[in-house]
Design an enzyme around this catalytic site. Structure first.
Site, PDB file in Angstrom:
ATOM      1  N   ASP A   1       4.282  -4.646  -7.427  1.00 61.36           N
ATOM      2  CA  ASP A   1       3.653  -3.427  -6.927  1.00 61.36           C
ATOM      3  C   ASP A   1       4.233  -2.177  -7.583  1.00 61.36           C
ATOM      4  OD1 ASP A   1       5.826  -4.487  -5.069  1.00 61.36           O
ATOM      5  OD2 ASP A   1       5.757  -2.398  -4.433  1.00 61.36           O
TER       6      ASP A   1
ATOM      7  N   GLY B   1       0.821  -1.209   0.000  1.00 58.32           N
ATOM      8  CA  GLY B   1       0.000   0.000   0.000  1.00 58.32           C
ATOM      9  C   GLY B   1       0.849   1.248   0.000  1.00 58.32           C
TER      10      GLY B   1
ATOM     11  N   ASP C   1       7.383   4.644 -10.267  1.00 61.91           N
ATOM     12  CA  ASP C   1       8.252   4.352  -9.125  1.00 61.91           C
ATOM     13  C   ASP C   1       9.731   4.352  -9.503  1.00 61.91           C
ATOM     14  OD1 ASP C   1       6.129   4.283  -7.406  1.00 61.91           O
ATOM     15  OD2 ASP C   1       5.873   2.130  -7.501  1.00 61.91           O
TER      16      ASP C   1
ATOM     17  N   GLY D   1       2.664   3.707   1.451  1.00 61.96           N
ATOM     18  CA  GLY D   1       3.230   3.936   2.770  1.00 61.96           C
ATOM     19  C   GLY D   1       3.830   5.305   2.957  1.00 61.96           C
TER      20      GLY D   1
END
Length: 470
Positions: free
Chosen positions: A243, A85, A253, A87
């Site tokens: 993810d 998730g 990311d 964070g």
């Protein structure tokens, strides 16, 4: 100001946690992307205001926003983690852009959330500037990617190995939905959430997909084409966990990412990738592995699981052919072919083999291939001359023009990024803005800037490892 919506917040409540960003002490604007703001329909005068600074620092939640942290899971270096998730990020909301496309606006480094797993939820300045530079360079090179709208210094230190200046990145994406977003609901056997997510993704990203199998095929194609673009730039993502794979087909990311200098198919930069799982050459195979995990997560939606496994396996296995065709198109353009064919893969691979043997600079070899200085990249000049003779029989009459459109002259090199971060840590943002100005014009850098920014690192400047920053 900003006309916010948040369609993700209208999905099932177990898919996210409402979460406001955590305010910071003394925010200061470091960089703002006015061109991107215009595309988002954001008033550029407001963008320069203190009100905007308060929003991008997390000190104020604008009207219409619904900040939340998304839930997901994932395979990290092949190991299953059942809950991850957001964070250290919150999704403020979405905007309908001037091109009609809905895009997320997210604050990254905005403080702890229920998914922080003991972390501080913050980012330090270095990774924020790295992501800003690399994502904007990727966008300028035509690669599907998240974008950087703003970077803000928080006026607070974060603790890593030492105290470092904190910062927040405002990130823009077509969405932040990941393979791991599907995985978490499948692993919990939460079929309503899995179905709602699937319907949302089809409507938002793949409206032509008629059902789950067609959605899977569309995502496979998008990922195959994306990875081919990465390979054509010598780009190494560094942490291709499930993810970190966006369903939209965007690069997401940017942690320990890097562009290669000397060509080495086994190149790894990420300090945590000790086994080379996410090396340059392994990226296509890892993308395929990740897509197989997505297919597995979608099976519970199918009425006949056994038939779905067979059908999905066929669809996943099409990745290799789609990727190879895209790879040939990308590299064919890089060597000036007007109509690249699968048969041209051998000619392309011969050049790459020579480059690997001689440690040729990836970017500069292709940028200079049409000129006499290309041979300077090779120690075995006879072998290179023999390749050129074969290439001349195949290249297009207008090969120089084709190559100029396909080969960037400038990339954000590791040593340049590290120099920018070092300067910014000492309150000097001038090197950041200088580098940003050239990497966002990779094919036609401003006059007089190409030589210093195209120069490979010296032996003392070579960066051997990059870091996530968490």
């Amino acid at each position: 100001m900003i006309a916010f919506d948040n369609s993700f917040a209208r999905l099932l409540p177990q898919m996210f946690t409402p979460q406001a960003p955590i305010p910071v002490r003394a925010p200061q604007m470091l960089a703002v992307n006015t061109a991107l703001a215009a595309q988002l329909g954001i008033d550029t005068d407001w963008l320069a205001s203190d009100d905007a600074l308060q929003v991008w620092s997390g000190n104020a939640v604008p009207a219409g926003a619904f900040p939340l942290a998304q839930l997901y899971a994932g395979h990290q270096f092949g190991n299953w983690n059942p809950q991850l998730g957001d964070g250290r990020a919150v999704l403020l909301g979405e905007v309908i852009c001037t091109d009609g496309i809905r895009r997320d606006i997210q604050l990254k480094g905005s403080g702890r959330t229920p998914y922080s797993r003991g972390g501080d939820g913050r980012a330090w300045l270095g990774p924020v500037l790295r992501e800003y530079l690399v994502s904007e360079a990727m966008a300028a090179m035509g690669v599907p990617t998240t974008r950087a709208l703003a970077a803000v210094a928080t006026g607070e230190d974060v603790l890593r190995e030492t105290a470092l200046p904190g910062a927040i990145l405002t990130r823009v994406a077509r969405s932040h939905i990941r393979v791991g977003t599907f995985q978490v609901h499948a692993s919990r056997q939460d079929i309503p959430a899995l179905q709602a997510l699937t319907d949302h993704v089809i409507a938002r990203h793949y409206p032509d997909a008629d059902g789950v199998p067609a959605l899977l095929s569309a995502i496979v194609a998008a990922q195959a084409e994306l990875i081919a673009r990465w390979m054509g730039l010598g780009f190494i993502h560094g942490v291709m966990n499930t993810d970190n794979m966006a369903i939209s087909g965007e690069t997401i990311d940017y942690g320990p990412c890097a562009f290669m200098d000397a060509y080495n198919p086994a190149q790894v930069f990420s300090s945590i990738d000790r086994g080379g799982r996410y090396s340059y050459a392994n990226q296509p195979g890892i993308a395929l592995w990740n897509l197989a995990q997505l297919a597995t997560a979608l099976i519970p939606l199918m009425p006949d699981p056994d038939a779905a496994i067979e059908d999905f396996t066929t669809r996943i296995n099409r990745f290799s052919d789609i990727y190879q065709a895209a790879w040939v198109q990308v590299f064919g353009a890089k060597i000036g072919l007007a109509d690249p064919q699968i048969a041209d893969a051998e000619l392309i691979q011969q050049l790459l083999t020579l480059m690997a043997q001689d440690g040729a600079d990836f970017t500069n070899t292709f940028a200079n291939l049409a000129g006499p200085q290309a041979q300077d990249q090779f120690t075995d000049r006879d072998a290179f001359a023999a390749w050129v003779a074969d290439w001349q029989k195949r290249r297009a009459p207008d090969h120089a023009e084709i190559m100029a459109r396909a080969n960037p002259q400038i990339i954000p090199r590791n040593h340049q990024i590290e120099a920018v971060i070092a300067a910014a840590t000492n309150d000097d943002m001038a090197p950041f803005h200088a580098l940003l100005a050239v990497v966002t014009r990779p094919y036609d850098p401003p006059v007089g800037t190409r030589a210093p920014f195209a120069k490979p690192p010296t032996a003392q400047q070579i960066v051997t490892a990059t870091f996530c920053g968490t």
